[in-house]
Write an enzyme that holds these catalytic residues in place. Structure first.
Site, PDB file in Angstrom:
ATOM      1  N   LYS A   1       0.836  -1.207   0.000  1.00  0.00           N
ATOM      2  CA  LYS A   1       0.000   0.000   0.000  1.00  0.00           C
ATOM      3  C   LYS A   1       0.874   1.261   0.000  1.00  0.00           C
ATOM      4  CE  LYS A   1      -3.711  -2.365  -0.385  1.00  0.00           C
ATOM      5  NZ  LYS A   1      -4.334  -3.219   0.573  1.00  0.00           N
TER       6      LYS A   1
HETATM    7  C1  LIG Z   1      -5.447  -4.294   0.891  1.00  0.00           C
HETATM    8  C2  LIG Z   1      -6.916  -4.148   0.901  1.00  0.00           C
HETATM    9  C3  LIG Z   1      -7.709  -4.466   2.019  1.00  0.00           C
HETATM   10  C4  LIG Z   1      -7.177  -5.188   3.202  1.00  0.00           C
HETATM   11  O1  LIG Z   1      -6.103  -4.573   3.802  1.00  0.00           O
HETATM   12  P1  LIG Z   1      -5.262  -5.389   4.902  1.00  0.00           P
HETATM   13  O2  LIG Z   1      -4.513  -4.299   5.623  1.00  0.00           O
HETATM   14  O3  LIG Z   1      -4.349  -6.303   4.139  1.00  0.00           O
HETATM   15  O4  LIG Z   1      -6.206  -6.101   5.762  1.00  0.00           O
HETATM   16  C5  LIG Z   1      -9.055  -4.175   1.979  1.00  0.00           C
HETATM   17  N1  LIG Z   1      -9.630  -3.623   0.909  1.00  0.00           N
HETATM   18  C6  LIG Z   1      -8.913  -3.329  -0.207  1.00  0.00           C
HETATM   19  C7  LIG Z   1      -9.613  -2.699  -1.361  1.00  0.00           C
HETATM   20  C8  LIG Z   1      -7.548  -3.605  -0.247  1.00  0.00           C
HETATM   21  O5  LIG Z   1      -6.853  -3.348  -1.364  1.00  0.00           O
END
Ligand SMILES: *Cc1c(COP(=O)(O)O)cnc(C)c1O
Length: 387
Positions: free
Chosen positions: A189
């Site tokens: 991210k």
């Molecule tokens: C990465 C992601 C999540 C989950 O995030 P985590 O921190 O890995 O639990 C949820 N929604 C979307 C759209 C994502 O890309």
């Protein structure tokens, strides 16, 4: 010469600096490795980064934050929650954690985000909440969505896993009039704590519930209501809560990643602009941009092969891999995933936009550590893959 096997260019990589490393070492030496002062600081810094006036609650993943948010909104068995089919499964699975049912809606091909007219058609007497996703870091049409939610008395929780920093109508995501917003700090991210997330809300009652449920349903305030001061060992369990707290090791990363969030966004936006320029004129549909004046976090650079591309999506990705270029697909829509498809009897015909996008979509590498030479290498590989 580039040896594609040796010089593989991944589609995402984190950028961890010496400050992050030193802070983690500091946490380890301090003896305080679980939730403590660094997490408290990270929460305060995060709320301030969004502009203040909100509470930021650190959790060990965005999935955990989404679960806590929906739980705090009171969603339970028999309720329906409207969300997009064009997302990662985490967005929808948390609805099932609570025994409620997701109702999937198609996307607007202009934004790749949930179609607000589709939401209106999906509302029933059981509908309790809406979960939009700011796909790739471009905000959903939140003005229309929030107006619709208000009209029907529905709660809104934004899945902002891609959206740091993103604005909508000039307002930071995390500061809109929705009930809860959840960010992700997963490894790929826009900022990362390895694993981690942040639940943001302006509602003190929601914040209180999320904080209690984040750590086993422990309430330390309960005692104080009746006596002057609770002894330090005293606590009360008021609900069967979860284990979703963020460690100070993770927060050490977050403290310094957050300081660089704007710098990271600028680097990502620059790479996106280089791609836009170099790929213009090719049989490729370029990613949707933010509305004029708004910030796109550029978490992902999501393209689609045009009809005249002369190569299938799968073939195209294979040809990029042969040249040592990593890419990905965002997403295999939920209506095609066996669990969601079979449980809710979903067919591609119900989601023509998402289906069409899925069949053509390719996410190209985009991360802060990419050099201009890396971008040129991807562009050359794309041209070669298109034949
Ligand atoms: C990465 C992601 C999540 C989950 O995030 P985590 O921190 O890995 O639990 C949820 N929604 C979307 C759209 C994502 O890309």
């Amino acid at each position: 010469m580039v040896d594609p096997k040796k010089d593989f260019l991944p589609f995402a990589l984190p950028e961890i600096g010496e400050e992050e490393i030193a802070e983690v070492v500091n946490a380890l030496r301090s003896g305080w490795v679980t939730t403590g002062p660094k997490t408290k600081q990270f929460e305060a810094d995060f709320a301030a980064y969004l502009g203040g006036g909100v509470e930021a609650i650190a959790v060990n993943s965005a999935t955990a934050g989404l679960h806590l948010g929906l739980e705090a909104l009171g969603v339970g068995p028999g309720d329906e929650v409207i969300t997009t089919t064009h997302t990662f499964t985490a967005t929808a699975e948390i609805i099932r954690y609570l025994g409620a049912d997701p109702v999937f809606v198609d996307v607007d091909p202009r934004t790749l985000c949930i179609d607000v007219a589709g939401i209106e058609r999906a509302i029933t007497p059981r509908t309790k909440a809406i979960i939009p996703v700011h796909f790739a870091g471009r905000s959903a049409d939140m003005q229309a969505l929030l107006a619709l939610a208000k009209k029907h008395g529905l709660r809104v929780m934004e899945d902002a896993a891609h959206a740091l920093p993103t604005t909508c109508g000039g307002t930071m995501i995390g500061q809109l009039d929705s009930d809860v917003t959840v960010f992700s700090f997963y490894a790929n991210k826009t900022i990362t704590t390895g694993e981690g997330g942040m639940l943001v809300t302006r509602d003190p009652e929601l914040a209180k519930r999320a904080k209690v449920m984040r750590l086993h349903g422990i309430n330390r305030d309960a005692f104080d209501r009746f006596t002057a001061k609770a002894p330090s060992w005293y606590y009360e369990i008021v609900a069967p809560g979860f284990k979703y707290n963020m460690t100070d090791i993770a927060s050490s990363l977050g403290l310094h990643q957050l300081k660089r969030a704007n710098e990271f966004q600028a680097k990502r936006a620059r790479i996106a602009a280089l791609y836009d320029e170099a790929l213009a004129g090719l049989p490729i549909v370029l990613p949707p941009h933010a509305e004029a004046g708004d910030i796109h976090s550029w978490h992902l650079y999501v393209t689609q092969l045009a009809d005249g591309a002369g190569v299938s999506r799968d073939q195209f990705i294979e040809r990029l891999f042969e040249q040592g270029i990593g890419c990905s697909v965002h997403y295999i829509p939920l209506h095609l995933q066996p669990y969601w498809r079979d449980t809710y009897k979903l067919t591609p015909e119900m989601f023509p936009n998402s289906q069409r996008i899925y069949e053509r979509t390719v996410t190209l590498p985009l991360y802060t550590r990419m050099t201009d030479a890396d971008v040129e290498r991807v562009v050359a590989a794309v041209k070669q893959a298109l034949g």
